[in-house]
Motif scaffolding. Structure first.
Motif, PDB file in Angstrom:
ATOM      1  N   THR A   1      -4.427  -7.596   3.454  1.00  0.00           N
ATOM      2  CA  THR A   1      -3.947  -8.672   2.605  1.00  0.00           C
ATOM      3  C   THR A   1      -3.068  -9.543   3.496  1.00  0.00           C
ATOM      4  O   THR A   1      -2.135  -9.037   4.122  1.00  0.00           O
TER       5      THR A   1
ATOM      6  N   CYS B   1     -11.720  -7.659   4.593  1.00  0.00           N
ATOM      7  CA  CYS B   1     -12.180  -6.271   4.577  1.00  0.00           C
ATOM      8  C   CYS B   1     -13.010  -5.933   5.805  1.00  0.00           C
ATOM      9  O   CYS B   1     -13.735  -6.775   6.330  1.00  0.00           O
TER      10      CYS B   1
ATOM     11  N   ARG C   1      -8.765  -2.693   4.580  1.00  0.00           N
ATOM     12  CA  ARG C   1      -8.608  -4.059   4.094  1.00  0.00           C
ATOM     13  C   ARG C   1      -7.225  -4.568   4.448  1.00  0.00           C
ATOM     14  O   ARG C   1      -6.268  -3.799   4.552  1.00  0.00           O
TER      15      ARG C   1
ATOM     16  N   ASP D   1      -1.705 -13.880   4.676  1.00  0.00           N
ATOM     17  CA  ASP D   1      -1.704 -15.340   4.532  1.00  0.00           C
ATOM     18  C   ASP D   1      -2.338 -15.994   5.764  1.00  0.00           C
ATOM     19  O   ASP D   1      -2.397 -17.202   5.855  1.00  0.00           O
ATOM     20  N   TYR D   2      -2.802 -15.186   6.705  1.00  0.00           N
ATOM     21  CA  TYR D   2      -3.457 -15.634   7.945  1.00  0.00           C
ATOM     22  C   TYR D   2      -2.540 -16.473   8.832  1.00  0.00           C
ATOM     23  O   TYR D   2      -3.015 -17.141   9.744  1.00  0.00           O
TER      24      TYR D   2
ATOM     25  N   GLU E   1     -12.654  -4.008  -6.897  1.00  0.00           N
ATOM     26  CA  GLU E   1     -13.417  -5.241  -6.668  1.00  0.00           C
ATOM     27  C   GLU E   1     -12.494  -6.432  -6.477  1.00  0.00           C
ATOM     28  O   GLU E   1     -12.698  -7.252  -5.575  1.00  0.00           O
ATOM     29  N   ARG E   2     -11.446  -6.545  -7.298  1.00  0.00           N
ATOM     30  CA  ARG E   2     -10.516  -7.671  -7.169  1.00  0.00           C
ATOM     31  C   ARG E   2      -9.735  -7.587  -5.858  1.00  0.00           C
ATOM     32  O   ARG E   2      -9.519  -8.598  -5.194  1.00  0.00           O
ATOM     33  N   ALA E   3      -9.329  -6.390  -5.467  1.00  0.00           N
ATOM     34  CA  ALA E   3      -8.621  -6.212  -4.195  1.00  0.00           C
ATOM     35  C   ALA E   3      -9.505  -6.640  -3.029  1.00  0.00           C
ATOM     36  O   ALA E   3      -9.055  -7.336  -2.104  1.00  0.00           O
TER      37      ALA E   3
ATOM     38  N   LYS F   1     -18.502  -8.803   3.606  1.00  0.00           N
ATOM     39  CA  LYS F   1     -18.280  -8.141   2.318  1.00  0.00           C
ATOM     40  C   LYS F   1     -19.587  -7.784   1.623  1.00  0.00           C
ATOM     41  O   LYS F   1     -19.639  -6.830   0.848  1.00  0.00           O
TER      42      LYS F   1
ATOM     43  N   ASP G   1     -12.098  -8.712  -3.170  1.00  0.00           N
ATOM     44  CA  ASP G   1     -12.320 -10.162  -3.255  1.00  0.00           C
ATOM     45  C   ASP G   1     -11.183 -10.953  -2.635  1.00  0.00           C
ATOM     46  O   ASP G   1     -11.396 -12.051  -2.113  1.00  0.00           O
ATOM     47  N   ASN G   2      -9.968 -10.416  -2.682  1.00  0.00           N
ATOM     48  CA  ASN G   2      -8.786 -11.138  -2.223  1.00  0.00           C
ATOM     49  C   ASN G   2      -8.222 -10.615  -0.908  1.00  0.00           C
ATOM     50  O   ASN G   2      -7.053 -10.846  -0.596  1.00  0.00           O
ATOM     51  N   SER G   3      -9.035  -9.935  -0.148  1.00  0.00           N
ATOM     52  CA  SER G   3      -8.591  -9.357   1.120  1.00  0.00           C
ATOM     53  C   SER G   3      -9.618  -9.596   2.214  1.00  0.00           C
ATOM     54  O   SER G   3     -10.787  -9.861   1.938  1.00  0.00           O
TER      55      SER G   3
END
Length: 141
Positions: free
Chosen positions: A62, A46, A60, A64-65, A38-40, A10, A42-44
């Motif tokens: 999204t 990428c 990117r 839960d892995y 930026e928030r997307a 990132k 940070d939480n993905s």
């Protein structure tokens, strides 16, 4: 011909370029504020695609892995399209070690069905079971 380098680092992402593309040139996120991009990110998970150190593509995920992933914001800059870079980017996403064994991997596309079909994406097997809350043009308001 330059070799495309794809990384999930990132720190290497060109945030101004990503935001400019999504907010001004994408068909799905026109007007999205920089803070939301930026928030997307940070939480993905990428993926940046680079030619000679310059970012030319992005995707990117999204997730839960464990069971589910959603592929979003996939693009290659216009001057670099038609060179196979989107295929390399999707292949990098789908082969990532943390995205193996998922029960469901989803995406939405208005114009790249042919690209995603080659990697096993299909219309939903049971569309009657899927629901959504969808707010088109949310960033324009």
């Amino acid at each position: 011909m330059s070799i495309l380098r794809i990384t999930t680092d990132k720190a290497a992402l060109d945030l101004p370029m990503i935001h400019q593309f999504l907010s001004e040139r994408s068909t799905w996120a026109i007007g999205i504020p920089l803070a939301l991009v930026e928030r997307a990110i940070d939480n993905s998970l990428c993926f940046g695609a680079y030619l000679d150190g310059r970012q030319v593509g992005f995707a990117r995920v999204t997730t839960d892995y464990a069971t589910f992933a959603y592929l979003a914001d996939v693009f290659v800059l216009e001057p670099e399209r038609g060179k196979g870079y989107s295929k390399q980017l999707v292949e990098a996403v789908l082969s990532h070690a943390d995205l193996q064994g998922l029960r469901r991997f989803m995406l939405a596309t208005s114009d790249a069905h042919e690209l995603y079909t080659r990697y096993g994406f299909t219309p939903p097997a049971r569309p009657a079971t899927l629901m959504e809350r969808y707010f088109p043009n949310i960033y324009a308001n």
